[in-house]
Write a protein that holds these residues in place. Structure first.
Motif, PDB file in Angstrom:
ATOM      1  N   VAL A  21       0.838  -1.198   0.000  1.00  0.00           N
ATOM      2  CA  VAL A  21       0.000   0.000   0.000  1.00  0.00           C
ATOM      3  C   VAL A  21       0.869   1.242   0.000  1.00  0.00           C
ATOM      4  O   VAL A  21       0.695   2.148  -0.802  1.00  0.00           O
ATOM      5  CB  VAL A  21      -0.851   0.091   1.299  1.00  0.00           C
ATOM      6  CG1 VAL A  21      -1.806   1.262   1.215  1.00  0.00           C
ATOM      7  CG2 VAL A  21      -1.603  -1.185   1.540  1.00  0.00           C
ATOM      8  N   GLU A  22       1.848   1.244   0.908  1.00  0.00           N
ATOM      9  CA  GLU A  22       2.688   2.416   1.061  1.00  0.00           C
ATOM     10  C   GLU A  22       3.414   2.723  -0.250  1.00  0.00           C
ATOM     11  O   GLU A  22       3.583   3.873  -0.631  1.00  0.00           O
ATOM     12  CB  GLU A  22       3.682   2.161   2.187  1.00  0.00           C
ATOM     13  CG  GLU A  22       4.235   3.440   2.781  1.00  0.00           C
ATOM     14  CD  GLU A  22       5.360   3.145   3.759  1.00  0.00           C
ATOM     15  OE1 GLU A  22       5.221   2.186   4.548  1.00  0.00           O
ATOM     16  OE2 GLU A  22       6.380   3.852   3.704  1.00  0.00           O
ATOM     17  N   GLY A  23       3.829   1.668  -0.948  1.00  0.00           N
ATOM     18  CA  GLY A  23       4.557   1.850  -2.188  1.00  0.00           C
ATOM     19  C   GLY A  23       3.717   2.419  -3.314  1.00  0.00           C
ATOM     20  O   GLY A  23       4.205   3.164  -4.139  1.00  0.00           O
ATOM     21  N   PHE A  24       2.448   2.061  -3.341  1.00  0.00           N
ATOM     22  CA  PHE A  24       1.631   2.442  -4.498  1.00  0.00           C
ATOM     23  C   PHE A  24       0.568   3.498  -4.229  1.00  0.00           C
ATOM     24  O   PHE A  24       0.058   4.107  -5.157  1.00  0.00           O
ATOM     25  CB  PHE A  24       0.956   1.199  -5.089  1.00  0.00           C
ATOM     26  CG  PHE A  24       1.896   0.363  -5.907  1.00  0.00           C
ATOM     27  CD1 PHE A  24       2.330   0.798  -7.142  1.00  0.00           C
ATOM     28  CD2 PHE A  24       2.362  -0.850  -5.422  1.00  0.00           C
ATOM     29  CE1 PHE A  24       3.216   0.041  -7.897  1.00  0.00           C
ATOM     30  CE2 PHE A  24       3.252  -1.612  -6.171  1.00  0.00           C
ATOM     31  CZ  PHE A  24       3.676  -1.166  -7.409  1.00  0.00           C
ATOM     32  N   ALA A  25       0.247   3.728  -2.932  1.00  0.00           N
ATOM     33  CA  ALA A  25      -0.892   4.599  -2.594  1.00  0.00           C
ATOM     34  C   ALA A  25      -0.844   5.962  -3.284  1.00  0.00           C
ATOM     35  O   ALA A  25      -1.847   6.435  -3.795  1.00  0.00           O
ATOM     36  CB  ALA A  25      -0.966   4.774  -1.087  1.00  0.00           C
ATOM     37  N   LYS A  26       0.372   6.578  -3.345  1.00  0.00           N
ATOM     38  CA  LYS A  26       0.403   7.952  -3.846  1.00  0.00           C
ATOM     39  C   LYS A  26       0.292   8.047  -5.357  1.00  0.00           C
ATOM     40  O   LYS A  26       0.234   9.137  -5.903  1.00  0.00           O
ATOM     41  CB  LYS A  26       1.647   8.696  -3.347  1.00  0.00           C
ATOM     42  CG  LYS A  26       2.857   7.868  -3.149  1.00  0.00           C
ATOM     43  CD  LYS A  26       3.972   8.694  -2.522  1.00  0.00           C
ATOM     44  CE  LYS A  26       5.289   7.972  -2.642  1.00  0.00           C
ATOM     45  NZ  LYS A  26       5.200   6.573  -2.195  1.00  0.00           N
ATOM     46  N   GLU A  27       0.256   6.931  -6.048  1.00  0.00           N
ATOM     47  CA  GLU A  27       0.108   7.026  -7.497  1.00  0.00           C
ATOM     48  C   GLU A  27      -1.081   6.240  -8.027  1.00  0.00           C
ATOM     49  O   GLU A  27      -1.073   5.775  -9.162  1.00  0.00           O
ATOM     50  CB  GLU A  27       1.407   6.612  -8.196  1.00  0.00           C
ATOM     51  CG  GLU A  27       1.943   5.272  -7.765  1.00  0.00           C
ATOM     52  CD  GLU A  27       3.326   5.006  -8.338  1.00  0.00           C
ATOM     53  OE1 GLU A  27       4.154   5.930  -8.340  1.00  0.00           O
ATOM     54  OE2 GLU A  27       3.556   3.873  -8.803  1.00  0.00           O
TER      55      GLU A  27
END
Length: 506
Positions: free
Chosen positions: A87-93
């Motif tokens: 989640v942390e890796g992809f949440a912002k995109e």
RNA sequence: CGGGCUGUAGCGCAGCUUGGUUAGCGCGCUUGACUGGGGGUCAAGAGGUCGACGGUUCGAAUCCGUCCAGCCCGACCA
């Protein structure tokens, strides 16, 4: 005026590399920017190229036991929340769908209506939606290994985009597998990495290094990430494909369990791996020159283009027929799983302009047939891997007999040229000063020199790795799989297990 | 999300500072002529509610305001 220096692409690679890249994409008619920010329209020539890549890769996946399937574009938000690192890796995109209807608004425009109870995420990658299916499909050790691939589009809301190299939406394949044992899953991760390396080398004529990523560059949620890295003509590295060993991280988050021979409930071990339309960017930056795209024959949508020269003939039809006969004789021949693809270009336009349009598209072999050639039963041949001036008259029968070996020679030549370029620009570096010099270009350079690949020892400290990235823009591209001699980290003096590959990257 | 810039023909731009007949130019496109094995020359032609809305004015592409869109530079990335 020095007309001899004229190139089809302006600026040249040395003048302005990024701009050159854009112009090659445009001149070859591969793709264009779309009205939607960050997204591209892939035009027929680019699409044909991708289809050829798909065809070869798909065969390689099937040969290694995989089956294709297709999963939804949308992922329920709660699915994504299951694996914390992921989640942390992809949440912002992530692009998020929150409504399912449009209604007329007060200003005559349309406004979203019908808010969804649970937002849907447009997939940035499909581990979570495929893992959910796996949790239902897998019950027994007899269901393993489960080897699935999907061809799909994904969306990552990138801030800065470039055609093929980084776009908000891109096409790719993603393999997802589940295994009974850790060892088997680890082996499979490496097996697929090697499939990618073989494809890059044999089909794309693009030599690549294989290796493991450091923790900083690892796929969110993976235990280990492996990659193939190519060197582009500006000496920057391009990550062209990745293969991840996911351990039991995803199977535990998603309840992918099986019952083994002893009746015990165990978590499966999973992998995922992918390559995307970025490969087309890699292909361009590996082979294209100042006259445009250069295609390796095994991927070229058209192997041979035939241009009838009819303007000064009394009998243009005879020349056209001669060309069709030639095309027929070529098309029956096989070349790496396909028939020879021939296009007869009898468009009503000037010969020079027509010829250059095929140079810019990168077609391996161009053939001109005029009255003189027909009278001599010969053809006038130009190869894309040679200078545009080096055209050669060849007897028709000889050309037909030797075409496949000519294509083979072009394919091999492109690979060898790319390989020697990489080797010339790969250096072992053993001091911090040399390392800094290697990656620092003189101020005011229009096209910065990016050094190349540095093979340098490293103690493995993540803080130091980040500092080097911030100061020089240089990252560890990979830890080579074949290992190497232990040594000393030039930055700290600490011991190092092996040399790593350092470079600036896309 | 912070800082800078731009919206005028299919594409690239000029005009705006100092408001004034019918808004120009290059490329591209169409037609014709001369041409033609390295992308040529000349001529004619088609194509625009000047990003949107509002204001000032006798009159707005031009001045003012609001909004929208896009680009570039930073942090993030297959």
């Amino acid at each position: 005026m020095a007309k001899a220096a004229k190139t089809a692409i302006t600026p040249t690679r040395t003048e302005n590399y990024p701009e050159w890249y854009q112009q090659v994409v445009r001149a070859a008619d591969l793709a264009e920017n779309s009205p939607v920010r960050g997204c591209m329209v892939i035009k027929p020539w680019g699409c044909a190229l991708w289809e050829n890549m798909q065809h070869v890769l798909d065969g390689m996946f099937k040969a290694t036991g995989h089956k294709n399937a297709y999963f939804p574009l949308f992922i329920p938000k709660r699915f994504l929340e299951k694996e914390a690192e992921h989640v942390e890796g992809f949440a912002k995109e992530c692009a998020v769908v929150t409504h399912h209807r449009l209604e007329a608004g007060p200003d005559g425009g349309l406004v979203p209506a019908g808010e969804l109870e649970e937002p849907l995420i447009v997939r940035p990658t499909s581990e979570m939606i495929i893992g959910d299916a796996f949790s239902r499909w897998i019950e027994s050790y007899r269901d393993l290994p489960l080897l699935i691939n999907q061809w799909a589009n994904v969306v990552r809301w990138e801030m800065r985009t470039r055609l093929f190299l980084r776009t908000s939406e891109f096409l790719w394949q993603e393999g997802h597998t589940a295994h009974a044992t850790e060892e088997e899953a680890r082996e499979h991760t490496i097996r697929m990495l090697n499939v990618y390396a073989d494809f890059a080398r044999d089909t794309m004529a693009m030599p690549v290094l294989t290796g493991e990523k450091t923790a900083a560059e690892r796929f969110p949620g993976a235990v280990k990430t492996y990659c193939i890295e190519g060197m582009m003509q500006d000496r920057k590295a391009l990550q062209a494909g990745t293969s991840h060993f996911l351990g039991q991280n995803f199977s535990k988050a998603q309840d992918i369990v099986y019952i083994d021979e002893n009746g015990d409930r165990l978590h499966a071990w999973t992998t995922s791996w992918g390559v995307s339309t970025r490969l087309i960017g890699g292909l361009i930056m590996t082979h294209a020159d100042d006259d445009g795209l250069v295609l390796p024959p095994r991927l070229a949508p058209v192997h041979v283009v035939i241009m009838p020269i009819t303007f000064k003939s009394d009998e243009p039809d005879k020349i056209i027929n001669y060309c069709h006969k030639l095309a027929d004789d070529l098309r029956v021949q096989a070349f790496h799983g396909r028939h020879i693809e021939v296009e007869i270009d009898d468009r009503d336009m000037r010969g020079g302009e027509k010829s250059w349009s095929w140079v810019k598209k990168g077609v391996p072999v161009r053939v001109e047939v005029g009255p003189r050639d027909m009278a001599a039963d010969s053809v006038f041949v130009a190869r894309r891997d040679l200078s545009p001036k080096e055209k050669q008259g060849i007897p028709r029968s000889e050309f037909i007999a030797n075409l496949t070996s000519m294509l083979e020679e072009i394919q091999q030549g492109l690979h060898d040229r790319a390989l020697s370029f990489r080797e010339e620009n790969t250096h072992t570096i053993d001091s911090e000063t040399d390392f800094r010099d290697f990656f620092t270009s003189p101020a005011g350079e229009p096209t910065p020199i990016h050094g190349g690949f540095a093979l340098t020892h490293f103690c493995g400290d993540s803080e130091l790795e980040k500092k080097i990235k911030d100061e020089l823009g240089v990252t560890v591209r990979c830890i080579p799989l074949e290992g190497g001699e232990p040594g000393t980290c030039p930055f700290t003096g600490q011991p190092s297990e092996q040399r790593l590959v350092w470079a600036k990257s896309y």
